[in-house]
Design an enzyme around this catalytic site. Sequence first.
Site, short mmCIF file in Angstrom:
data_model
loop_
_atom_site.label_atom_id
_atom_site.label_comp_id
_atom_site.label_asym_id
_atom_site.label_seq_id
_atom_site.Cartn_x
_atom_site.Cartn_y
_atom_site.Cartn_z
N ASP A 77 0.87 -1.18 0.00
CA ASP A 77 0.00 0.00 0.00
C ASP A 77 0.90 1.22 0.00
O ASP A 77 2.07 1.13 0.38
CB ASP A 77 -0.90 0.01 1.25
CG ASP A 77 -2.13 0.88 1.08
OD1 ASP A 77 -3.24 0.32 0.94
OD2 ASP A 77 -1.99 2.13 1.08
N TYR B 241 -15.66 8.59 -10.60
CA TYR B 241 -15.40 7.24 -10.09
C TYR B 241 -16.13 6.20 -10.95
O TYR B 241 -15.54 5.20 -11.39
CB TYR B 241 -15.87 7.17 -8.64
CG TYR B 241 -15.78 5.82 -7.98
CD1 TYR B 241 -14.57 5.21 -7.73
CD2 TYR B 241 -16.95 5.16 -7.58
CE1 TYR B 241 -14.51 3.97 -7.10
CE2 TYR B 241 -16.89 3.93 -6.94
CZ TYR B 241 -15.67 3.34 -6.71
OH TYR B 241 -15.62 2.12 -6.09
N1 SER Z 1 -18.81 2.29 -1.75
C1 SER Z 1 -18.44 2.93 -2.99
C2 SER Z 1 -18.62 4.39 -2.90
O1 SER Z 1 -19.45 4.84 -2.18
C3 SER Z 1 -19.26 2.38 -4.11
O2 SER Z 1 -18.44 1.59 -4.90
O3 SER Z 1 -17.93 5.11 -3.56
#
Ligand code: SER
Length: 316
Positions: free
Chosen positions: A36, A144
């Site tokens: 990490d 994301y």
């Molecule tokens: N738990 C993640 C997030 O909230 C979803 O992949 O970004």
Amino acid sequence: MAQERILIIGACGQIGVELTLALRNLYGNDNVIATDIRGEHELLKGSGPYEVLNAMDEPSILDLVRKEKITQIYLLAAMLSATGEKDPKRAWITNMQSVRQVLDIGVQEKLHKIYWPSSIAVFGQSTPRENTPQQTIIEPLTVYGISKYAGELWCQYYRQRWNLDVRSLRYPGLISWKSEPGGGTTDYAVEIYYDALRKGRYTSFLDKGTYLPMMYMDDAIRATIELMEAPSEQIKTNMAYNVSAMSFAPEEVAASIQKIIPDFQISYAPDFRQNIANGWPKSIDDSNARNDWGWQPDFDLDKMTKTMLKNLKTKL
Ligand code: SER
């Protein structure tokens, strides 16, 4: 068959800590190299080899793969949804560069298998939100989600073009007590348990009625290992598998906690994460995972609440 040698990148994150420990149980401590960018997590100490490694540092990853005769990589390092929205450029570079590099190393070094997690964040507002199917309209709205969907497409490309065995799950929100989540939209469902014990109340950053798919970490770890251990002929999608366990809104977690801590209070102060949650599925259809490699969750909301409160009580 020769002994598998596993490299975990991002071993100190929410999934990484527990997955590293589970894989060490399965493959032997010395055969699982945890890395990490941070220093070693408390829970990993003494359990096996650890190195500080930046997921973006391709030459160092390659060196380590050769030096340790690695046969499988689990790439878990990523910027999650909420953190990603604060710095989209960095999130894009971090999430994309790391997966491309690992896929290249996989081909070049003839690795047996690669694991890379995807997420329910690949889905967007145009996706059917109830029982979201494996194959559907996919138009992610967060950086994301875009990076996870693009990553899935790259994984598919490497599977088809280079025959690389790369496998992936679209995790729902993950709830755990051992390791802390970092920067996700579903993190309220972890914070709420800490605050229930510490303060007896919690202010949720997601509003009442915000249903999201969720899973207890033990199920997530088992899903990951079962997917990775499944014979390759059982893996019938080149994309990441939908996996699901439960679906709930903040007031339902509160009600579940109140069965054990009757005075527990919840209030609501939605912030920018509400917008992210509004674009995600409420529940997931994971029948492909169930049919192809026998996925079956074990934890529902009340069982998870009991386990979370019991373990966090001791931890805190
Ligand atoms: N738990 C993640 C997030 O909230 C979803 O992949 O970004």
